[in-house]
Design an enzyme around this catalytic site. Sequence first.
Site, mmCIF file in Angstrom:
data_model
loop_
_atom_site.group_PDB
_atom_site.id
_atom_site.type_symbol
_atom_site.label_atom_id
_atom_site.label_comp_id
_atom_site.label_asym_id
_atom_site.label_seq_id
_atom_site.Cartn_x
_atom_site.Cartn_y
_atom_site.Cartn_z
ATOM 1 N N LYS A 175 68.829 17.008 -27.815
ATOM 2 C CA LYS A 175 68.401 15.894 -26.944
ATOM 3 C C LYS A 175 67.028 15.419 -27.426
ATOM 4 C CE LYS A 175 66.283 14.453 -23.613
ATOM 5 N NZ LYS A 175 65.359 13.291 -23.618
ATOM 6 N N GLU B 200 58.210 26.001 -27.075
ATOM 7 C CA GLU B 200 57.061 25.585 -27.887
ATOM 8 C C GLU B 200 56.343 24.511 -27.078
ATOM 9 O OE1 GLU B 200 56.305 26.952 -30.677
ATOM 10 O OE2 GLU B 200 58.146 27.831 -31.460
ATOM 11 N N CYS C 247 50.671 19.070 -31.009
ATOM 12 C CA CYS C 247 50.506 20.190 -30.073
ATOM 13 C C CYS C 247 49.375 21.116 -30.500
ATOM 14 C CB CYS C 247 51.803 20.975 -29.977
ATOM 15 S SG CYS C 247 52.463 21.426 -31.588
ATOM 16 N N GLU D 195 45.115 19.143 -22.068
ATOM 17 C CA GLU D 195 45.622 18.560 -23.310
ATOM 18 C C GLU D 195 45.646 17.038 -23.156
ATOM 19 O OE1 GLU D 195 49.817 19.080 -24.222
ATOM 20 O OE2 GLU D 195 49.293 19.543 -26.290
#
Length: 499
Positions: free
Chosen positions: A205, A279, A313, A410
């Site tokens: 996906k 992750e 990331c 973040e």
Amino acid sequence: MDSGSDAERTGTVLMQGQVTGQAGWDYAPAPEAASSVTLASEYGLFINGEFGPAASGRLFPTVNPATEEPLAQVAEAGEEDVDRAVAAARAAYAGVWSRMPGTERAVYLYRIARLLQERSREFAVLESLDNGKPIRESRDVDVPLAAAHFFYHAGWADKLEHAGFGPSPRPLGVAGQVIPWNFPLLMAAWKVAPALAAGNTCVLKPAETTPLTALLLAEVCQQAGLPPGVLNVTTGAGSAGAALVSHPGVDKVAFTGSTEVGKEIQRAVAGTGKRLTLELGGKAANIVFDDAPVEAAVEGIVNGIFFNQGHVCCAGSRLLVQESVADAVLGRLRDRLAVLRLGDPLDKNTDIGAINSRQQLDKIRELSDAGEAEGAERWSPPCRLPDRGFWFPPTVFTGVSQSHRIAREEIFGPVLSVLTFRTPAEAVAKANNTPYGLSAGVWTEKGSRILWLAQRLRAGVVWANTYNRFDPASPFGGYRESGFGREGGRHGLGAYLDV
Ligand code: TAP
């Protein structure tokens, strides 16, 4: 410091075709031809080896973030489609793929890798159109690394019994894989290549804003003659991802994305017996000591946070610089940022492309405004942003304290928070002062200091005198709020085997 709108921030970050004031010379525009991609007006789901519409007939648009113009309409998978895709993957697993000798699976993976190379320009242009990243990055990083992942795992397919997992390691079954928008093709390769090498079948996906290269990868699989159902691609919204990870026919869930959604998935999977790897996000420290070569460190800082617009990331979003060299390093950093080129992602000279979506741009703006409101000092090189599309200038915050949101959360954009330290112990304490644990960077001449820090930094990856280096043979992943499990290398392979 500048507090006007992003588009009003003026300065010398160069738009394509602009003349540099100081140097007095210009880059001629060098656009990669968009014509190397033939866009269809509509894209279907890829299930059981064929492209077709969603059961509901629903479509969603995917837009070019550099222009806000729609690129295509894409089929939106619902529960019924996910069910069909999982059934196709199950049939392919039981009937073909898990029975096939590794030597034969390897042939398919090598073919896919070579086709990725042959069609690399098409993939690079499509990725830049759909994602907004500079063509230099999609051409030189995303696509070659994606091909490298298929080559690397093709090599493992017939050697699993020698991988240290026992004499005959077995695959897990059907893998449900959900990926984000920052490296759409590369994340697909990170997921699909090891799964197929180990003998699993996949339902993938992709992210809603970047579905196109995953669909082109599906086309490449068709071209490679991959048996129907071995790879299925169900484009759609978060609900399609939720339907996939909670589907009872899925044996292994692999997710890359935000910590928030990762936690939801962990809850959905708990108690089902499904294998899970997550992750997730990060807030990495890039640590510069006073003995580091300044020019190299500055390049590493720029690469750490401005590569891929900071949509990374493992981005080095917190610069920890030793106090005695902070002024010198920041001075060189500002000079370097002033000559970065922001603009058309398809121009080969572009360093900084578009932000992937309006939603992400709003998030970056919100957190940057919070940084100013909390008292940090904001700086961007003078920069006129294009009128259309989603753009944000490279931004540096100094005077940041550990409690500021921009030091904790973040941002996932081209925004650097600078903190200082005096001693190695203080650097470690500040670097580890985050709920994340994905990556870190260390810049110093001393090998002993690198090893000392690497033992103490709570991060899955520590780069020394470099940053954002990836290799299919090297395991990548984090712990704590950055998730668990590894992708790449022998460890990544193990995540797709019943060991
Ligand atoms: P998310 O919003 O978490 O989305 C990731 C994927 O999950 C997308 O395909 C999304 O679909 C789907 N999704 C959304 N809600 C879901 C649900 N309830 N159940 C299952 N799937 C769901 O993240 P993002 O904004 O795309 O990506 C940015 C994040 O990814 C950052 O935090 C970044 O650090 C992280 N990231 C981590 C890594 C590694 S290796 N650690 C690598 C890249 C990115 P839609 O697109 O339709 O929402």
